[in-house]
Write a protein that holds these residues in place. Structure first.
Motif, PDB file in Angstrom:
ATOM      1  N   THR A 298      -7.367 -29.264   9.028  1.00  0.00           N
ATOM      2  CA  THR A 298      -6.861 -28.696   7.792  1.00  0.00           C
ATOM      3  C   THR A 298      -6.400 -29.863   6.941  1.00  0.00           C
ATOM      4  N   ILE A 299      -5.863 -30.963   7.218  1.00  0.00           N
ATOM      5  CA  ILE A 299      -5.416 -31.994   6.282  1.00  0.00           C
ATOM      6  C   ILE A 299      -6.802 -32.561   5.622  1.00  0.00           C
ATOM      7  N   ILE A 300      -7.554 -32.740   6.596  1.00  0.00           N
ATOM      8  CA  ILE A 300      -8.975 -33.481   5.887  1.00  0.00           C
ATOM      9  C   ILE A 300      -9.626 -32.561   4.980  1.00  0.00           C
ATOM     10  N   ALA A 301      -9.751 -31.253   5.382  1.00  0.00           N
ATOM     11  CA  ALA A 301     -10.349 -30.350   4.538  1.00  0.00           C
ATOM     12  C   ALA A 301      -9.654 -30.230   3.108  1.00  0.00           C
ATOM     13  N   VAL A 302      -8.344 -30.117   3.379  1.00  0.00           N
ATOM     14  CA  VAL A 302      -7.855 -30.161   1.896  1.00  0.00           C
ATOM     15  C   VAL A 302      -7.760 -31.059   1.075  1.00  0.00           C
ATOM     16  N   VAL A 303      -7.937 -32.251   1.538  1.00  0.00           N
ATOM     17  CA  VAL A 303      -8.043 -33.326   0.643  1.00  0.00           C
ATOM     18  C   VAL A 303      -9.391 -33.375  -0.062  1.00  0.00           C
ATOM     19  N   ILE A 304     -10.157 -33.178   0.856  1.00  0.00           N
ATOM     20  CA  ILE A 304     -11.818 -33.061   0.486  1.00  0.00           C
ATOM     21  C   ILE A 304     -12.072 -32.338  -0.649  1.00  0.00           C
TER      22      ILE A 304
ATOM     23  N   ASN B  44     -11.896 -48.626  12.707  1.00  0.00           N
ATOM     24  CA  ASN B  44     -11.870 -47.303  12.996  1.00  0.00           C
ATOM     25  C   ASN B  44     -11.372 -46.850  11.980  1.00  0.00           C
ATOM     26  N   ALA B  45     -10.322 -47.381  11.412  1.00  0.00           N
ATOM     27  CA  ALA B  45      -9.547 -46.665   9.898  1.00  0.00           C
ATOM     28  C   ALA B  45     -10.507 -46.778   8.937  1.00  0.00           C
ATOM     29  N   VAL B  46     -11.545 -47.739   8.781  1.00  0.00           N
ATOM     30  CA  VAL B  46     -12.482 -47.836   7.844  1.00  0.00           C
ATOM     31  C   VAL B  46     -13.576 -46.788   7.788  1.00  0.00           C
ATOM     32  N   ILE B  47     -13.932 -46.699   9.222  1.00  0.00           N
ATOM     33  CA  ILE B  47     -15.074 -45.404   9.328  1.00  0.00           C
ATOM     34  C   ILE B  47     -14.415 -44.241   9.093  1.00  0.00           C
ATOM     35  N   VAL B  48     -12.899 -43.821   9.432  1.00  0.00           N
ATOM     36  CA  VAL B  48     -12.613 -42.531   9.065  1.00  0.00           C
ATOM     37  C   VAL B  48     -12.558 -42.354   7.431  1.00  0.00           C
ATOM     38  N   LEU B  49     -12.319 -43.361   6.863  1.00  0.00           N
ATOM     39  CA  LEU B  49     -12.436 -43.136   5.110  1.00  0.00           C
ATOM     40  C   LEU B  49     -13.753 -42.931   4.919  1.00  0.00           C
ATOM     41  N   SER B  50     -14.628 -43.691   5.527  1.00  0.00           N
ATOM     42  CA  SER B  50     -16.148 -43.405   5.229  1.00  0.00           C
ATOM     43  C   SER B  50     -16.520 -42.015   5.627  1.00  0.00           C
ATOM     44  N   ALA B  51     -16.277 -41.271   6.584  1.00  0.00           N
ATOM     45  CA  ALA B  51     -16.445 -40.079   7.009  1.00  0.00           C
ATOM     46  C   ALA B  51     -15.639 -39.222   5.899  1.00  0.00           C
ATOM     47  N   TRP B  52     -14.647 -39.458   5.490  1.00  0.00           N
ATOM     48  CA  TRP B  52     -13.799 -38.668   4.589  1.00  0.00           C
ATOM     49  C   TRP B  52     -14.450 -38.695   3.187  1.00  0.00           C
ATOM     50  N   SER B  53     -14.975 -39.811   2.969  1.00  0.00           N
ATOM     51  CA  SER B  53     -15.767 -40.191   1.602  1.00  0.00           C
ATOM     52  C   SER B  53     -17.136 -39.429   1.680  1.00  0.00           C
ATOM     53  N   ALA B  54     -17.720 -39.212   2.895  1.00  0.00           N
ATOM     54  CA  ALA B  54     -18.825 -38.654   3.035  1.00  0.00           C
ATOM     55  C   ALA B  54     -18.880 -37.169   2.675  1.00  0.00           C
ATOM     56  N   GLY B  55     -17.905 -36.715   3.498  1.00  0.00           N
ATOM     57  CA  GLY B  55     -17.517 -35.109   3.303  1.00  0.00           C
ATOM     58  C   GLY B  55     -17.373 -34.924   1.687  1.00  0.00           C
TER      59      GLY B  55
ATOM     60  N   LEU C 161     -23.073 -27.609   5.086  1.00  0.00           N
ATOM     61  CA  LEU C 161     -22.876 -27.506   6.378  1.00  0.00           C
ATOM     62  C   LEU C 161     -22.547 -28.984   6.654  1.00  0.00           C
ATOM     63  N   GLY C 162     -23.107 -30.040   5.773  1.00  0.00           N
ATOM     64  CA  GLY C 162     -22.443 -31.394   6.011  1.00  0.00           C
ATOM     65  C   GLY C 162     -21.138 -31.732   5.902  1.00  0.00           C
ATOM     66  N   VAL C 163     -20.477 -31.007   5.085  1.00  0.00           N
ATOM     67  CA  VAL C 163     -19.164 -31.134   4.699  1.00  0.00           C
ATOM     68  C   VAL C 163     -18.233 -30.826   6.229  1.00  0.00           C
ATOM     69  N   ALA C 164     -18.658 -29.580   6.701  1.00  0.00           N
ATOM     70  CA  ALA C 164     -18.085 -29.378   7.957  1.00  0.00           C
ATOM     71  C   ALA C 164     -18.504 -30.188   8.990  1.00  0.00           C
ATOM     72  N   GLY C 165     -19.567 -31.008   9.249  1.00  0.00           N
ATOM     73  CA  GLY C 165     -20.070 -31.934   9.875  1.00  0.00           C
ATOM     74  C   GLY C 165     -19.198 -33.322   9.962  1.00  0.00           C
ATOM     75  N   GLU C 166     -18.943 -33.523   8.565  1.00  0.00           N
ATOM     76  CA  GLU C 166     -18.170 -34.933   8.328  1.00  0.00           C
ATOM     77  C   GLU C 166     -16.528 -34.568   8.733  1.00  0.00           C
ATOM     78  N   ILE C 167     -16.156 -33.464   8.468  1.00  0.00           N
ATOM     79  CA  ILE C 167     -14.719 -32.896   8.989  1.00  0.00           C
ATOM     80  C   ILE C 167     -14.690 -33.209  10.287  1.00  0.00           C
ATOM     81  N   THR C 168     -15.556 -32.659  11.096  1.00  0.00           N
ATOM     82  CA  THR C 168     -15.859 -32.718  12.558  1.00  0.00           C
ATOM     83  C   THR C 168     -15.820 -34.125  13.023  1.00  0.00           C
ATOM     84  N   ILE C 169     -16.624 -34.993  12.622  1.00  0.00           N
ATOM     85  CA  ILE C 169     -16.832 -36.446  12.852  1.00  0.00           C
ATOM     86  C   ILE C 169     -15.434 -37.262  12.691  1.00  0.00           C
ATOM     87  N   THR C 170     -14.836 -36.809  11.545  1.00  0.00           N
ATOM     88  CA  THR C 170     -13.620 -37.823  11.162  1.00  0.00           C
ATOM     89  C   THR C 170     -12.688 -37.458  12.073  1.00  0.00           C
TER      90      THR C 170
END
Length: 555
Positions: A166-172, A339-350, A139-148
């Motif tokens: 879709t882009i974020i999910a596909v990359v993760i 903000n770009a670093v934080i996007v990468l952080s959320a992507w990384s967390a997912g 579930l946390g994966v969906a949460g991180e995609i959402t916050i990203t």
């Protein structure tokens, strides 16, 4: 195995060994492939020590601190935010020292909190925790995609929201189908970026505090004075301040989720864990102090708690409080960089959550607690069926198309926080049982069998367990305030309790119907596997000099 490599299953091992083939996996032997060419039941050792160390360090810095702290600031104000983070840090110290003591004593490879629950409490508890970790991480994966996606909306973009999901999910998902060495290298650089970013932001806060910004006006604690150190929430007056405190406390838990459990899971792959695990536990506490407590103090200095850009239900383009604070200070372009670093952080967390979730399901299958198909791996050691099943939860992020992203994120936070409370309560129960058993069986520090014992235990575990039990019940308190009833919030806040009960009682009254509710203290197995653990201990390293204090955070 090469000396600089760790098992790809070092972090997630949520299911207790319950079958012969799982024990084969624990000893490093591949399990049966079921006769399918190219298939096996063995992951590969692909994480190097630098991967594991930086991932562990970066894992203590996540979107809860970078973005979620903004909602805590808006809800409670800077004083309540700092107080609540301090309380959670102290409570988690009680959890971490307890389970750290267990894992230092018995760091069996493949162990984790669920394994210790199985061994020291009951098979049913181990089974329940194994499934709890799997679905919460998924579930946390969906949460991180959402916050990203929410954070990306900080910039005006012609790209539709659904396309971002879709882009974020596909990359993760794609990253998790590559060999684990690719995952390790990717996460190494993501984690490095987060560590450098948070240190840089803390230094920047000091500069702005004393007037080193473009306007040369010192910030001091002006944002504490206006609009004030504490806010009201839901109600006015003293009742509103109480609601603000409780709301900030329960919401802020998201920043700390499952950190002690991750620390414990690494014990089986740590060099000389009976000596190093106590050090790791203490350093974990200091990392929380430096990165989290100093971090939220800095946020309270940089940003007004009434800033409209902070994350809150209904806000469609929330930004990190760090980015908002930098923008308010008048520093050009830096807010977008952060903000770009934080996007990468959320992507990384997912990315990390999907990795852990897939290995959790893989471990459940190895122990016989999930269908065997999820134990199958590719030639590269990827548990592809487990990864695919865990990836399916990413589709929940599309719920944002029918609701505001920040609302869906809060639903995810409610579910994940419930799981975190349940896990920490179980950690305390497991430790208290272990503590009593060591007394009954005369396993002590004095006779050399127990590596260490925290000076605050078992009292700290009792306090943490009781407080987290109360917070579990208060997780959705908002819906009980007159005029704030919301069915989705109620369901997401408390459905985890029902799931836990169904899993535990379902196992207890079927597979575990002949088991005792708790393993008797005198029958608790405190010695199996101890010979291998003791034999694997290495001579101590040279002590840290006073000028090497930085190693407390980074080793």
């Amino acid at each position: 195995m090469k000396g600089d490599e760790l098992s790809s299953t070092a972090l997630p091992s949520p299911s207790p060994p319950g079958s012969e083939k799982h024990h084969d996996e624990e000893s490093g032997k591949p399990a049966s492939s079921h006769g399918r060419p190219g298939m096996s039941e063995s992951t590969r050792r692909g994480l190097k020590s630098r991967h594991a160390q930086m991932i562990a360090l970066g894992g203590s810095i996540g979107t809860g601190l970078f973005v979620g702290s903004g909602q805590g600031l808006k809800m409670g104000g800077p004083a309540f935010l700092l107080v609540c983070y301090t309380i959670i840090t102290l409570l988690l110290y009680g959890v971490a020292t307890g389970v750290g003591e267990i894992s230092a004593y018995l760091p069996v490879r493949g162990s984790g909190v669920a394994y210790y629950g199985h061994r020291f409490v009951s098979r049913s508890l181990g089974f329940t925790l194994g499934w709890l970790y799997w679905y919460i991480f998924a579930l946390g994966v969906a949460g991180e995609i959402t916050i990203t996606t929410v954070v990306i909306q900080y910039w005006e973009s012609p790209v539709p929201t659904a396309a971002w999901y879709t882009i974020i999910a596909v990359v993760i998902i794609a990253c998790n189908f590559f060999p684990v060495s690719v995952y390790g290298e990717t996460e190494f650089w993501f984690a490095s970026t987060k560590v450098v970013a948070i240190i840089g932001l803390l230094i920047l806060t000091v500069v702005l505090f004393f007037g080193g910004g473009p306007t040369h006006e010192p910030l001091y604690f002006t944002n504490w004075g206006h609009p004030g150190p504490v806010n009201t929430y839901l109600l006015e007056g003293g009742a509103g301040r109480l609601c603000a405190f409780v709301g900030t406390l329960t919401f802020s838990v998201y920043a700390f989720i499952f950190a002690p459990e991750m620390l414990v899971a690494t014990a089986g792959e740590m060099q000389s864990p009976r000596r190093n695990m106590p050090k790791a536990t203490k350093r974990y506490f200091w990392r929380l102090v430096v990165f989290y407590l100093l971090g939220v103090l800095a946020i309270g200095i940089l940003v007004r708690s009434d800033n409209p850009g902070l994350l809150s239900p209904g806000n469609t383009a929330a930004a990190s409080p760090w980015a908002l604070g930098i923008k308010a200070a008048g520093i050009p372009a830096l807010d977008s960089i952060i903000n770009a670093v934080i996007v990468l952080s959320a992507w990384s967390a997912g990315n990390t959550l999907l990795y852990i979730s897939s290995r959790a399901l893989y471990s459940l299958a190895l122990s016989g607690n999930a269908p065997r198909i999820f134990a199958r791996c590719t030639k590269q050691g990827i548990p592809h069926y487990a990864t695919a099943m865990s990836s399916s939860f990413a589709a929940l992020a599309y719920m944002n198309l029918g609701s505001t992203g920040s609302v869906v994120f809060n639903w995810m936070v409610n579910i994940v926080n419930t799981g975190a409370f349940q896990s920490w309560i179980c950690c305390c129960i497991i430790y208290i049982r272990f503590h009593k058993a060591t007394a009954v069986q005369n396993v002590t520090v004095a006779n050399g069998q127990l590596p260490y014992r925290s000076r605050f235990q078992p009292y700290a575990a009792w306090i943490s367990g009781v407080v987290f039990s109360v917070l579990l019940l208060l997780n959705g308190f908002k819906v009980f305030v007159k005029g704030y009833w919301d069915t989705p919030t109620f369901i997401t806040s408390y459905i985890g309790i029902a799931i836990f009960a169904i899993l535990y009682l379902g196992h207890k009254f079927t597979v575990g119907r002949n088991d005792p509710w708790m393993v008797p203290l005198h029958d608790m197995d405190l010695h199996s596997g101890m010979e291998d653990v003791v034999a694997a201990e290495l001579p101590p390293s040279p002590s840290i000099k006073w000028y090497q204090f930085w190693r407390i955070l980074f080793d």
